[in-house]
Design a protein around this motif. Structure first.
Motif, mmCIF file in Angstrom:
data_model
loop_
_atom_site.group_PDB
_atom_site.id
_atom_site.type_symbol
_atom_site.label_atom_id
_atom_site.label_comp_id
_atom_site.label_asym_id
_atom_site.label_seq_id
_atom_site.Cartn_x
_atom_site.Cartn_y
_atom_site.Cartn_z
ATOM 1 N N MET A 1 0.854 -1.195 0.000
ATOM 2 C CA MET A 1 0.000 0.000 0.000
ATOM 3 C C MET A 1 0.892 1.248 0.000
ATOM 4 O O MET A 1 1.944 1.285 0.613
ATOM 5 C CB MET A 1 -0.867 0.033 1.262
ATOM 6 C CG MET A 1 -1.716 -1.217 1.402
ATOM 7 S SD MET A 1 -3.387 -0.955 0.829
ATOM 8 C CE MET A 1 -4.020 0.009 2.179
ATOM 9 N N GLU A 52 -5.105 -2.454 5.591
ATOM 10 C CA GLU A 52 -5.128 -3.018 4.247
ATOM 11 C C GLU A 52 -6.344 -3.912 4.022
ATOM 12 O O GLU A 52 -6.945 -3.895 2.946
ATOM 13 C CB GLU A 52 -3.829 -3.784 3.965
ATOM 14 C CG GLU A 52 -3.762 -4.184 2.509
ATOM 15 C CD GLU A 52 -2.399 -4.716 2.074
ATOM 16 O OE1 GLU A 52 -1.432 -4.570 2.840
ATOM 17 O OE2 GLU A 52 -2.339 -5.277 0.962
ATOM 18 N N ALA A 53 -6.727 -4.688 5.032
ATOM 19 C CA ALA A 53 -7.908 -5.546 4.894
ATOM 20 C C ALA A 53 -9.161 -4.692 4.671
ATOM 21 O O ALA A 53 -10.004 -5.013 3.822
ATOM 22 C CB ALA A 53 -8.065 -6.419 6.138
ATOM 23 N N ARG A 56 -8.973 -3.191 1.124
ATOM 24 C CA ARG A 56 -9.255 -4.195 0.086
ATOM 25 C C ARG A 56 -10.727 -4.569 0.058
ATOM 26 O O ARG A 56 -11.304 -4.802 -1.007
ATOM 27 C CB ARG A 56 -8.447 -5.472 0.349
ATOM 28 C CG ARG A 56 -6.989 -5.332 0.001
ATOM 29 C CD ARG A 56 -6.349 -6.710 0.007
ATOM 30 N NE ARG A 56 -4.901 -6.612 -0.108
ATOM 31 C CZ ARG A 56 -4.101 -7.614 -0.439
ATOM 32 N NH1 ARG A 56 -4.626 -8.810 -0.672
ATOM 33 N NH2 ARG A 56 -2.811 -7.457 -0.518
ATOM 34 N N THR A 57 -11.338 -4.670 1.235
ATOM 35 C CA THR A 57 -12.756 -5.015 1.304
ATOM 36 C C THR A 57 -13.599 -3.935 0.625
ATOM 37 O O THR A 57 -14.510 -4.227 -0.148
ATOM 38 C CB THR A 57 -13.198 -5.194 2.771
ATOM 39 O OG1 THR A 57 -12.394 -6.217 3.373
ATOM 40 C CG2 THR A 57 -14.661 -5.576 2.872
ATOM 41 N N ALA A 59 -12.574 -1.777 -1.637
ATOM 42 C CA ALA A 59 -12.279 -1.681 -3.066
ATOM 43 C C ALA A 59 -12.867 -2.842 -3.859
ATOM 44 O O ALA A 59 -13.328 -2.666 -4.996
ATOM 45 C CB ALA A 59 -10.770 -1.608 -3.286
ATOM 46 N N THR A 60 -12.877 -4.041 -3.241
ATOM 47 C CA THR A 60 -13.245 -5.231 -4.013
ATOM 48 C C THR A 60 -14.658 -5.738 -3.738
ATOM 49 O O THR A 60 -15.194 -6.523 -4.523
ATOM 50 C CB THR A 60 -12.289 -6.404 -3.693
ATOM 51 O OG1 THR A 60 -12.475 -6.791 -2.324
ATOM 52 C CG2 THR A 60 -10.837 -6.017 -3.927
ATOM 53 N N TRP A 64 -12.086 -9.146 3.405
ATOM 54 C CA TRP A 64 -10.707 -9.452 3.798
ATOM 55 C C TRP A 64 -10.569 -9.156 5.288
ATOM 56 O O TRP A 64 -11.110 -8.174 5.785
ATOM 57 C CB TRP A 64 -9.718 -8.575 3.032
ATOM 58 C CG TRP A 64 -9.510 -8.968 1.610
ATOM 59 C CD1 TRP A 64 -10.316 -8.668 0.549
ATOM 60 C CD2 TRP A 64 -8.404 -9.714 1.080
ATOM 61 N NE1 TRP A 64 -9.792 -9.184 -0.613
ATOM 62 C CE2 TRP A 64 -8.616 -9.823 -0.324
ATOM 63 C CE3 TRP A 64 -7.264 -10.293 1.632
ATOM 64 C CZ2 TRP A 64 -7.726 -10.495 -1.160
ATOM 65 C CZ3 TRP A 64 -6.369 -10.958 0.799
ATOM 66 C CH2 TRP A 64 -6.602 -11.060 -0.586
ATOM 67 N N LEU A 73 -2.788 -11.397 6.232
ATOM 68 C CA LEU A 73 -3.985 -10.938 5.564
ATOM 69 C C LEU A 73 -4.714 -12.163 5.036
ATOM 70 O O LEU A 73 -4.073 -13.126 4.574
ATOM 71 C CB LEU A 73 -3.579 -10.015 4.404
ATOM 72 C CG LEU A 73 -4.504 -8.872 4.052
ATOM 73 C CD1 LEU A 73 -4.684 -7.912 5.215
ATOM 74 C CD2 LEU A 73 -3.934 -8.117 2.856
ATOM 75 N N ARG A 75 -8.189 -13.498 2.887
ATOM 76 C CA ARG A 75 -9.458 -13.339 2.167
ATOM 77 C C ARG A 75 -10.363 -14.452 2.653
ATOM 78 O O ARG A 75 -10.087 -15.633 2.409
ATOM 79 C CB ARG A 75 -9.252 -13.421 0.645
ATOM 80 C CG ARG A 75 -10.548 -13.130 -0.128
ATOM 81 C CD ARG A 75 -10.292 -12.975 -1.623
ATOM 82 N NE ARG A 75 -9.742 -14.179 -2.225
ATOM 83 C CZ ARG A 75 -10.477 -15.209 -2.703
ATOM 84 N NH1 ARG A 75 -11.793 -15.153 -2.673
ATOM 85 N NH2 ARG A 75 -9.884 -16.261 -3.219
ATOM 86 N N SER B 128 -11.098 2.201 -4.144
ATOM 87 C CA SER B 128 -10.223 2.278 -2.977
ATOM 88 C C SER B 128 -10.598 3.486 -2.127
ATOM 89 O O SER B 128 -10.893 4.557 -2.657
ATOM 90 C CB SER B 128 -8.763 2.406 -3.429
ATOM 91 O OG SER B 128 -8.342 1.196 -4.006
#
Lengths: 148, 148
Positions: A1, A52-53, A56-57, A59-60, A64, A73, A75, B128
């Motif tokens: 990141m 970061e989790a 990512r959650t 964003a996706t 996570w 980390l 998923r 993000s």
């Protein structure tokens, strides 16, 4: 990141009544995250996210987490197939907890013990807890396949 | 409080598949507790319990927490009137989280910000997070009376 992705926390008013996402990570860098079934509302599991989790959650749209035991980390469902598709992600008033409304993929089991929810046992109420206290299993919650 | 009221934690098998209540308190002596509406399943709030708060909640059927900010035991609603009557109390697989299924007394507001749930804002998904991320208020969640 790369650069910080979350707004720095300011005053309580801004955190609780504003529109900026200012999650509070604890001294281990984690925030508690609850997953509830988007269709039934049932609470399925509780886990933790690091920055970061969470990023990512968001964003996706897939859940996570940070595994405290494995220190990595994670998923959710990457091994079992029971991934969590996030329909909605909410923060609480003081932004130190996350609520995910999810659909569980695969066989619909969110708990590694093979139940659809980790909360498959209840504590009897009305008497002080003691070593004699006996948890009751939720008989309506079928056990499918315990898996790690 | 007198003698220890909870069974000492043993092996993972006993904790996850047995009938003994062996809650795991973190290094601050706390366990996370989620309150969900017993009628709708909606997650209302997240707070923490120490041993005494958990024991009192089990014994009385009313939700007690440990206030980390005020560093005191706290019967939820003791000031606002929005006490939580606990219909069911569950533990998760590894017994490091508590789920309360509750009915909220008074005006039905669980959050000190005046909403029925603390989770009144959602985070947009699919991009993000950045300082430009804007939380969306749940318009269906009426704000009643913010109170401490």
């Amino acid at each position: 990141m790369t650069a910080p992705v979350f707004t720095e926390r300011t005053d309580e008013e801004a955190v609780e009544t504003g529109k900026a996402l200012m999650p509070k990570f604890d001294r281990d860098g984690l925030i508690v995250a609850i997953a509830a079934d988007v269709a039934t509302g049932e609470v399925l599991m509780v886990a933790h996210m690091n920055q970061e989790a969470l990023a990512r959650t968001i964003a996706t749209g897939e859940a996570w987490f940070w595994s405290r035991s494995r220190e990595k980390l994670w998923r959710k469902g990457e091994e079992s197939g029971n991934t969590l598709s996030v329909a909605e992600l909410r923060v609480d008033c003081d932004q130190d907890a996350i609520l995910l409304k999810v659909a569980v993929a695969g066989d619909g089991v969110a708990c590694h013990q093979g139940y659809r929810s980790c909360f498959y046992r209840s504590v009897p109420l009305g008497a002080s807890p003691s070593p004699a206290t006996e948890l009751a299993f939720d008989r309506a919650m079928k056990r499918i396949a315990p898996s790690k």
